[in-house]
Each structure stands twice: as structure tokens, then as C-alpha cells.
Design an enzyme around this catalytic site. Structure first.
Site, PDB file in Angstrom:
ATOM      1  N   SER A   9      -5.487  -7.512  -1.721  1.00 51.91           N
ATOM      2  CA  SER A   9      -5.206  -6.942  -0.622  1.00 51.91           C
ATOM      3  C   SER A   9      -5.638  -5.361  -0.590  1.00 51.91           C
ATOM      4  O   SER A   9      -6.797  -5.088  -0.724  1.00 51.91           O
ATOM      5  CB  SER A   9      -3.831  -7.175  -0.391  1.00 51.91           C
ATOM      6  OG  SER A   9      -3.537  -6.565   0.728  1.00 51.91           O
ATOM      7  N   SER A  25       8.545  -2.040  -6.180  1.00 55.27           N
ATOM      8  CA  SER A  25       7.588  -2.950  -5.510  1.00 55.27           C
ATOM      9  C   SER A  25       7.344  -4.321  -6.049  1.00 55.27           C
ATOM     10  O   SER A  25       7.557  -4.185  -7.300  1.00 55.27           O
ATOM     11  CB  SER A  25       6.298  -1.990  -5.645  1.00 55.27           C
ATOM     12  OG  SER A  25       5.141  -2.641  -5.728  1.00 55.27           O
TER      13      SER A  25
HETATM   14  P1  NG1 Z   1       5.445  -4.107  -2.337  1.00 54.19           P
HETATM   15  O1  NG1 Z   1       4.478  -3.376  -3.235  1.00 54.19           O
HETATM   16  O2  NG1 Z   1       6.263  -4.992  -2.738  1.00 54.19           O
HETATM   17  O3  NG1 Z   1       6.219  -2.940  -1.555  1.00 54.19           O
HETATM   18  C1  NG1 Z   1       3.354  -4.166  -0.379  1.00 54.19           C
HETATM   19  C2  NG1 Z   1       3.668  -3.861   0.813  1.00 54.19           C
HETATM   20  C3  NG1 Z   1       4.251  -4.984   1.379  1.00 54.19           C
HETATM   21  C4  NG1 Z   1       3.023  -6.323   1.680  1.00 54.19           C
HETATM   22  C5  NG1 Z   1       2.839  -6.370   0.407  1.00 54.19           C
HETATM   23  C6  NG1 Z   1       1.746  -7.481   0.269  1.00 54.19           C
HETATM   24  C7  NG1 Z   1       4.736  -1.771   1.570  1.00 54.19           C
HETATM   25  C8  NG1 Z   1       5.764  -0.678   1.565  1.00 54.19           C
HETATM   26  N1  NG1 Z   1       4.709  -2.953   0.991  1.00 54.19           N
HETATM   27  O4  NG1 Z   1       4.606  -4.716  -1.260  1.00 54.19           O
HETATM   28  O5  NG1 Z   1       4.621  -4.610   2.931  1.00 54.19           O
HETATM   29  O6  NG1 Z   1       2.060  -5.962   2.577  1.00 54.19           O
HETATM   30  O7  NG1 Z   1       2.491  -5.319  -0.544  1.00 54.19           O
HETATM   31  O8  NG1 Z   1       0.502  -7.076   0.186  1.00 54.19           O
HETATM   32  O9  NG1 Z   1       3.680  -1.509   2.552  1.00 54.19           O
HETATM   33 ZN    ZN Z   2      -3.956  -7.302   2.776  1.00 55.54          ZN
END
Ligand code: NG1
Ligand code: ZN
Length: 576
Positions: free
Chosen positions: A69, A536
Site C-alpha cells: 500500500s 501501528s
Molecule cells: P496503521 O499502521 O495500523 O495505523 C495504516 C493506516 C490505516 C490503514 C492501514 C492499512 C493511519 C493512521 N493508519 O494503519 O488507516 O489504511 O495502514 O493500509 O493512516
Molecule cells: Zn493502499
């Protein structure tokens, strides 16, 4: 499934080792496994098999997307798509992790046998597929990958894993995450599932939206839309979508930037994540040379997120993030539903369709207030990640969900779509013309938007059609409400799993005393202040979010809370 065949094939994909000789461990995060791409061969091979097992157990096709992503180019990952087009059920995550981390054939065998013994026909969990639909060869797995250098190798491993577990694999090649989800979604419903079919569906939905909402014959927007493709997989797909739109006789003036053949690397100071978190235009792609107030969009590496922005005469950049997109879509949907009058009431109970907006803790406080107090719509807050937002949105007849980072869509239940279609098709001239147009517009919206997961490409079409219907530019849209200044920062700690959270991640339960310390800091920053910290699920960091009435307030609150996290949760490196 012949487990012995799988175990033999697995010998070619041994898990990597740590420098101390122990087996490297992989965790299933917010959106599947995600880490340095070169370490993922065994995990992806085993996840390929898991997708096949999921297909076998549900009796329907499932999917895999090889992508990390918005992460840097050297990372990669795997997103698993469940049979209806959503994400792998959270109840399977622990087993996915056990399979990825199994240290012996016996361990792998145990996990596979446990999963294969489950009796989960798809119909018991989801709306049943159309009666009499032939599920085809089961197990069946769709496979897509984004543009990362480790992608081809990992896609081979996923394919080998799925095949070793007996699956037929439909390799979609280089493709977006939303296309991977849509292929599975459409296959579940016996609908055309190719890329061409998908873009045609979006394009036709968009053209109908313009037609139903426009006041004249050619209501195509004319203002150029400059799209930063993050050097990801989305650029080539946008070209296909634009062609499909043009085939319907309308146009969309999209100009693509940061794509193959232009300088810059994937997600590196470009793309939706950079623009949203830094609140700055992409560093590459010539965005600084565009005319003031040009309409700009950034998408991410696998094209499932989008944010809009513009930079004014004074070089001030204004971001229109996922919250603003949710507010725009929600206001449009609620406006259309109002125009339908009583025609959409439940024929028996006389209740209106249940409409709601689903957000996470990262949603700007001003957006939640606007949706609840101005639009008078219900909101719901879930933990981070589509796997939580999507089911919460499914609980509504019409559920709009967006993460602040721009990942989201609008879901219409089968009941809602059936009712809208039935009323539109049987109106016999009894409905006011405006109500009929609103009904048709709602139907068009269900076609123009990805029904399975957020899609940056369909997101642009939907936003553009709504802006066109309202005769709004980005400035008009932006005045819906003013964001509270916010700040997001990352804190490095030894082991982020020491932080556990509750209340949709808005409060920490451990380490002991940390939440009280955060509360004490928040109370120093006035009534509008809010902050939280959570580990995260995609990066080895703790994320801190803060908002306050002023920019200085949000920045210093974020800093203070970072210090708290650093102290209580074992910070590493320089103190914040
Ligand atoms: P994490 O790394 O768990 O915060 C991030 C994004 C999510 C989601 C995921 C999957 C933020 C704060 N967090 O997750 O919203 O998109 O990646 O790609 O943007
Ligand atoms: Zn993505």
C-alpha cells in the site's frame, strides 16, 4: 486438500532466520502481513495456501493482493480477500499468523487441518449468492500485485502456495487492491469480474450520475484534475478508466503525474499518505508549478486511497481528506434520499432507510460534529483499518465509511438497492419527476462506487460527479466545516505490543499509568483538545494523534503525548 503435497511444496519456501539463528516471526497487522519485501517469500507462499483453504471452506472464490500500500518501496505485503469481496474475517487472523510462523510440518498440518474442518458456507456469514449460481472450480483464488520490485517473486510464491493447496489461480497480474477485491465480489455474485467490466461499470455509473444530476446535455466537468499516482499501480489503470468514461460519451479531464517513466520512487514524498500526513503537496511531479488553486488529487501505491488538495496564491495548501470526502458523499446521499420523499419508506414498517457514517479515532473532531449536528446523521467510531469500518458500514442500509487518510467507500445493502430499484422502475408516473431523478441518481451512485472496498479511481469519479451536481469547486467543498488543527507523529519503542487499547483505540489500557498521563496533558490544551496513542498495525512504530483549537496547540500536544509514550512504553532512539 492433500496436505502432504502442500508440505512438500513448502520445502522450497523456508522461513527466513534472524541473525541469532531463530526463525523470523511475522504478524498479521491492520491489513494483513506487511514488512521488508525480501523476507516475505515463505509467508506469502503459506498465505496463498490459506486463501485456497478459505475458498474451500466457504465454497466460493477468494483473493490475494501482493502490496504494501502506502509503505516504502522496499516493503511488501499481502492482503487477503474474503469470498464476498471484503477482508479476511478477523477470526482467521490468528490462524493466518500461526501458519506463517509454523516452525515444523506438524505445526503447519495442525493449522490447516483445523481450518479445513471448519464448516463455514459463505451463505451462513453473508447474503447468499444468487440461487443456482455455479461456484466454478473451488478452491479458486484471484491474485493481483502492485508495482514493487519484490512483487513478481512474491506473486510467484503466492501462486505456488495456492496451487499446492489445490486451487485454480486467476492471475490478474499488475493490478490495484480494489480491482482484486472487486474481482472476488463480482465472482461471488456471478457478475462480470474482469478489469474491463469493472471500469465499464464505474464509467457508466459516473455518466448516469452526471446525466441525472446535470441541468444540460453535456455536464462533463472541464476543470483539469491533476492526479499524483505515487509512482504506483494506479496510473496505468486511470488510463483504462478514462478510456471507459470516454466511451460513454462524457469526459473527465484527468492529468496523470508521478507514474511510470517519470522520476521518483513509489510513495517516496509523493502519494496520499505523504500528502495527508505532511499536509503538503507531493515533492515530485511538478505540483509546485501548477496554477494556484488547481484541483489536485493524491492516491497511494495500490490505489485504494485518495485525498484532494489545492495550493492557493499564498502557497498555502489545503487538504480535503477522507473525512471531507465522507462529509461530501454523506451530504449528497442524504440530499438524494430527502428528494425521494416517502417513496423509500419500508412498505410495512414505514421506517426510512437507516443511513450512517463510520469513522475512526483519526477522524477530525470537526467532521464528526458536522455530520452529527449539521447533517443530523448517525456516526460510529471503529478501530483503525477497513476490516473494522466495512462491517460497521454494512450494518446500515446505506453506510458511508472513510478513514481520514482517504480510504473508504459507500455501501448500499441489498435491501436498499432492491427498494430503490423497485420504486424507480414501478413509478407509473406517480412519483414527482425530481424524486425519480434522485432515485436514478442513487442507483447510479451504487454503480460508480466500489461496493467491496475503497477505490481511489472510483473515488475520483464520485467526488467529481457530486462536485459537478453541486456546482462546487474545492473551496466551496472545503467550507462545509473547518478542520481542527491536527498532528500525527510516530514514536519508536522497543516493543509496541506493550500498548493495548480500548474504546475504538481512543484510550490505552496498558502500560499502566500511561492513559492518565495522556489525559493530564490533554486537559492542559482546552476544550477542543483530544489525543491518543496506538501501536501501528503496518509499521514498527506507535502512532500519536493530537488535535486542538490552534496549530501550535495540536503540535505541542502531539509532542507532549509522544514524550509520555516514550517514557511509559520503552522509547528507543532520541527522545521526542
Ligand atoms: P496503521 O499502521 O495500523 O495505523 C495504516 C493506516 C490505516 C490503514 C492501514 C492499512 C493511519 C493512521 N493508519 O494503519 O488507516 O489504511 O495502514 O493500509 O493512516
Ligand atoms: Zn493502499
Amino acid at each position: 486438500m492433500d496436505i502432504a503435497v502442500f508440505l512438500t511444496a513448502a520445502k522450497a519456501y523456508p522461513p527466513p532466520q534472524n541473525p541469532d539463528g531463530t526463525q523470523m516471526r511475522f504478524s498479521y497487522g491492520t491489513a494483513g502481513f506487511r514488512t521488508v519485501g525480501t523476507t516475505l517469500n515463505s509467508t506469502v507462499f503459506r498465505s496463498g495456501a490459506l486463501a485456497a483453504v478459505r475458498s474451500r471452506v466457504t465454497g466460493r472464490a477468494c483473493g490475494i493482493v501482493i502490496t504494501a500500500s502506502h509503505n516504502p518501496e522496499f516493503d511488501n505485503g499481502i492482503k487477503l480477500v474474503d469470498c464476498t469481496g471484503g477482508m479476511l474475517p478477523t477470526s482467521w487472523e490468528a490462524d493466518a499468523e500461526s501458519l506463517a510462523n509454523a516452525e515444523s510440518d506438524d505445526e503447519m498440518k495442525r493449522v490447516l487441518e483445523k481450518l479445513l474442518a471448519l464448516d463455514e458456507p459463505a451463505e451462513s456469514l453473508h447474503p447468499p449468492p444468487p440461487p443456482g449460481l455455479d461456484a466454478g472450480n473451488i478452491p479458486y483464488v484471484f491474485l493481483a500485485r502492485d508495482t514493487r520490485p519484490t512483487g513478481p517473486e512474491l506473486a510467484k510464491a503466492a501462486l505456488a502456495g495456492a496451487k499446492a493447496a489445490g486451487a485454480t489461480v486467476d492471475d490478474l497480474g499488475l493490478n490495484t487492491t480494489p480491482q482484486g477485491h472487486f474481482a472476488v465480489y463480482a465472482s461471488y455474485r456471478g457478475a462480470p469480474n474482469t478489469e474491463e467490466a469493472y471500469y465499464k461499470r464505474l464509467a457508466q455509473g459516473y455518466a448516469s450520475l452526471l446525466k441525472e444530476d446535470g441541468d444540460h446535455d453535456d455536464s462533463s466537468p472541464v476543470e483539469p484534475i491533476f492526479v499524483d499516482c505515487a509512482n504506483g499501480v494506479g496510473a496505468g489503470k486511470f488510463t483504462k478508466l478514462i478510456n471507459a468514461v470516454e466511451e460513454t460519451g462524457v469526459s473527465i479531464p484527468i492529468k496523470l503525474h508521478n507514474h511510470e517513466g517519470t522520476p521518483g520512487t513509489l510513495n517516496n514524498q509523493v502519494g496520499a499518505d505523504y500528502v495527508q500526513k505532511e499536509q503538503k503537496p507531493p515533492k515530485f511531479g511538478g505540483f509546485d508549478a501548477l496554477p494556484s488553486n488547481a484541483k489536485c488529487v493524491s492516491i497511494d501505491g495500490d490505489a485504494d486511497r485518495l485525498v484532494y488538495f489545492y495550493t492557493d496564491e499564498n502557497k498555502k495548501t489545503t487538504l480535503l481528506d477522507g473525512d471531507k470526502i465522507a462529509a461530501l458523499v454523506a451530504t449528497h446521499v442524504s440530499g438524494l434520499l430527502k428528494r425521494c420523499g416517502e417513496s423509500l419508506l419500508d412498505p410495512v414498517t414505514k421506517k426510512p432507510l437507516d443511513v450512517g457514517v463510520v469513522q475512526t479515532a483519526y477522524a477530525n473532531g470537526a467532521s464528526t460534529k458536522y455530520i452529527e449536528q449539521v447533517l443530523k446523521m448517525k456516526t460510529k467510531c471503529t478501530p483503525t483499518g477497513v476490516k473494522w469500518l466495512h462491517p460497521a458500514a454494512e450494518a446500515f442500509d446505506v453506510g458511508v465509511y472513510f478513514e481520514a487518510n482517504g480510504h473508504g467507500t459507500a455501501l448500499f445493502s441489498e435491501t436498499a438497492i432492491d427498494r430503490i430499484r423497485t420504486v424507480a422502475e414501478n413509478s407509473d408516473g406517480s412519483l414527482p419527476a425530481d424524486a425519480l431523478r434522485a432515485l436514478k441518481s442513487l442507483l447510479a451512485l451504487t454503480e460508480a462506487i466500489n461496493p467491496a472496498v475503497g477505490d481511489a479511481l472510483s473515488g475520483v469519479l464520485v467526488v467529481e460527479a457530486i462536485l459537478q451536481a453541486k456546482r462546487w469547486g474545492l473551496r466551496d467543498w472545503n467550507t462545509m466545516y473547518s478542520d481542527l488543527p491536527s498532528k500525527q507523529v510516530k514514536v519508536k519503542v522497543q516493543d509496541r505490543s506493550v500498548i493495548t487499547t480500548t474504546d475504538a483505540e481512543r484510550r490505552c489500557m496498558t502500560p499502566s499509568g500511561m492513559q492518565q498521563a495522556i489525559d493530564a496533558k490533554v486537559s492542559e490544551f482546552g476544550n477542543d483538545a483530544r489525543a491518543f496513542a496506538r501501536p501501528s498495525g503496518t509499521e514498527d512504530v506507535v502512532r500519536v494523534y493530537a488535535e486542538a483549537a490552534t496549530r501550535e496547540g495540536a503540535d505541542s500536544l502531539a509532542k507532549e503525548v509522544s514524550k509520555v509514550v516514550y517514557t511509559f512504553a520503552g522509547g528507543t532512539g532520541d527522545a521526542p
